[in-house]
Design an enzyme around this catalytic site. Structure first.
Site, PDB file in Angstrom:
ATOM      1  N   LYS A 141       0.871  -1.171   0.000  1.00  0.00           N
ATOM      2  CA  LYS A 141       0.000   0.000   0.000  1.00  0.00           C
ATOM      3  C   LYS A 141       0.912   1.226   0.000  1.00  0.00           C
ATOM      4  CE  LYS A 141      -3.020   2.774   2.945  1.00  0.00           C
ATOM      5  NZ  LYS A 141      -3.120   3.764   1.898  1.00  0.00           N
ATOM      6  N   GLU A 194       8.928   3.135  10.800  1.00  0.00           N
ATOM      7  CA  GLU A 194       9.961   4.153  10.579  1.00  0.00           C
ATOM      8  C   GLU A 194       9.254   5.491  10.467  1.00  0.00           C
ATOM      9  OE1 GLU A 194      12.948   5.995   7.365  1.00  0.00           O
ATOM     10  OE2 GLU A 194      12.655   3.823   7.173  1.00  0.00           O
ATOM     11  N   CYS A 246      14.084  11.209   5.570  1.00  0.00           N
ATOM     12  CA  CYS A 246      13.890  10.879   6.985  1.00  0.00           C
ATOM     13  C   CYS A 246      15.173  11.062   7.773  1.00  0.00           C
ATOM     14  CB  CYS A 246      13.383   9.446   7.135  1.00  0.00           C
ATOM     15  SG  CYS A 246      11.769   9.156   6.380  1.00  0.00           S
ATOM     16  N   GLU A 280       9.926  18.273  13.116  1.00  0.00           N
ATOM     17  CA  GLU A 280      10.396  17.808  11.816  1.00  0.00           C
ATOM     18  C   GLU A 280      10.037  18.835  10.751  1.00  0.00           C
ATOM     19  OE1 GLU A 280      10.772  13.559   9.540  1.00  0.00           O
ATOM     20  OE2 GLU A 280       8.877  13.976  10.551  1.00  0.00           O
TER      21      GLU A 280
END
Length: 462
Positions: free
Chosen positions: A155, A230, A264, A364
């Site tokens: 997905k 993650e 990331c 972030e």
């Protein structure tokens, strides 16, 4: 049919058919059938399939790379490079270690007994993959799962949904059994309903912390299966006076702005010893100014748009907050010729005078903006590196290797680099601490997630 809107020009680039629950369930049933046959296939054939998959993907690389660029804005050369440099490296390494990683563990002899622990496939693996590195994030799960004898359904993120189709097509072209690797384009409620059937052996998710909590809750509600998460980072760098100066600047600029900062493990905050701070900032800004912002389909472009307008607006908000709190923006407005075809385009920005009251140094960013903070010594730098809810990677830049390793032991992160950054070595365990995630991929340890230990305990003498 959902539309994929390109960040290049704000227009619909592609569409795809979203599955209903019943059609998705039919795909899951095909995966189960494929898994039961694949689990008995010799490992040598599994390895050969994954190697042929690379050749099948390479045969359509120009088409596939252009799709990725149009879907999420990665410069075309980087989209090709994601396959040529990294997907191939990871796949080939995982194939090379599969025999040792999946080998039976034979326990020492005990009178009259034979004791073996075997790494059995878990069944059907659900990989919920993110858009920023659409090939690599998926390959970290797909290849070890297939090598271990599992089937996989992917997905992919809405923005890069066609990449799941690319994987399915490449495996089929390589000779995979029907149903072994399949795209699963479903919405979140349908995915949750499928998870509730208790027919997945492992669920992997790459995305936001909020999304990770949702997936973890969904899986835990009715299942006792493994979950890998993650969830990104706020990865810091500590620059010490004895660093290789030019090398450090060059790598930390690339580490912050590669893929438009949408990595990331990209560099999101930098702490520089006060004795070289001003010189470092000056050099950092001058190198940043050399980027070319533009249409990612143009060969000269090395910084394309962010994935969508909402992502760009988040970076703009962080920039405005930093400026309002006293930080100094060092790239003048108008230095970059930014395309006006989409509000997803954003010029890179560098700030000094930052501190941890600012979202730029705390939350972030996931975009081309970086804060550089002055520190008195290495100990203050490490303390600030750890002052975060994230812990994916961190880097320390020094010629004193022993000193660097000693500092690294105090850093709270899944990976601590010395004199490099923003890189995944497929031989090493990819993992994070705190809000950066849960579980492991890559290396021999990544195979543990997609297998389960099964004991064979036999009395062979009476």
């Amino acid at each position: 049919m959902p539309d994929i809107v390109s960040p290049i020009d704000g227009r619909v680039a592609y569409g795809y058919a979203e599955l209903t629950y019943d059609t998705a369930l039919a795909k899951l049933e095909r995966a189960e059938t494929a898994w039961r046959l694949w689990a008995t296939t010799p490992l040598s054939e599994r390895i050969a399939l994954c190697q042929r998959m690379l050749e099948a993907y390479r045969a359509r690389l120009p088409e596939y790379a252009e799709q990725i660029t149009k879907m999420m804005g990665k410069p075309l050369g980087n989209a090709r490079g994601e396959f040529e440099r990294s997907m191939c490296e990871r796949t080939e390494h995982l194939c090379s270690i599969a025999e040792a990683a999946l080998a039976d563990d034979h326990l020492p002899e005990k009178a009259g007994l034979r004791r073996t622990i075997r790494h059995e496939p878990v069944g059907v693996v659900l990989d919920i993959a993110a858009w920023n590195y659409p090939l690599l994030i998926a390959i970290n799960v797909v290849v070890p799962a297939v090598l271990a004898g599992n089937a996989v359904v992917i997905k992919h993120a809405h923005q890069t949904a066609l990449v799941a189709d690319q994987f399915e097509q490449a495996f089929l072209a390589a000779g995979a059994p029907a149903g072994l690797v399949q795209a699963l384009p479903v919405d979140h409620p349908t995915a949750a309903k499928l998870i509730a059937t208790r027919r997945f052996g492992y669920v992997s998710f790459t995305g936001s912390v909020r999304g990770g909590h949702e997936v973890f809750r969904t899986v835990a509600q009715d299942n006792f299966v493994g979950v890998g998460l993650e969830l990104g980072g706020k990865d810091p760098a500590l620059v010490l006076p004895d660093c290789d100066f030019d090398y450090t600047v060059d790598n930390l600029v690339d580490g912050a702005f590669y893929n438009a900062g949408q990595s990331c493990c990209g560099i999101e905050r930098i702490y520089v010893h006060e004795s070289i701070h001003d010189r470092f900032v000056e050099a950092y800004v001058e190198l940043t100014k050399k980027y070319v912002v533009g249409n990612p389909l143009d060969a000269a472009t090395n910084l394309g748009p962010l994935v969508n307008v909402a992502a760009a607006e988040n970076v703009r908000r962080q920039n405005a907050d930093a400026a309002a709190r006293g930080a100094r923006a060092l790239i003048p407005d108008g230095h970059f010729k930014v395309p006006d075809t989409s509000a997803a385009f954003l010029a890179p920005q560098v700030f000094d005078g930052v501190d941890h009251s600012m979202a730029l140094m705390r939350d972030e960013t996931f975009g081309p903006s970086i804060g550089i903070m002055r520190v008195r010594d290495a100990e203050e730098g490490v303390r600030l590196m750890n002052d975060s809810s994230y812990g994916l990677t961190a880097s320390i830049w020094t010629r004193d290797f022993d000193r660097g390793e000693a500092l690294a032991r105090a850093v709270e992160a899944g990976t601590v680099f010395l004199n490099r950054c923003d890189y995944l070595d497929p031989a090493m365990a990819w993992t994070g601490v705190k809000d950066s995630g849960h579980g492991v991929s890559l290396s021999k340890y990544g195979f543990l997630s997609v297998t389960r230990p099964k004991n064979y305990h036999s009395r062979v003498q009476w």
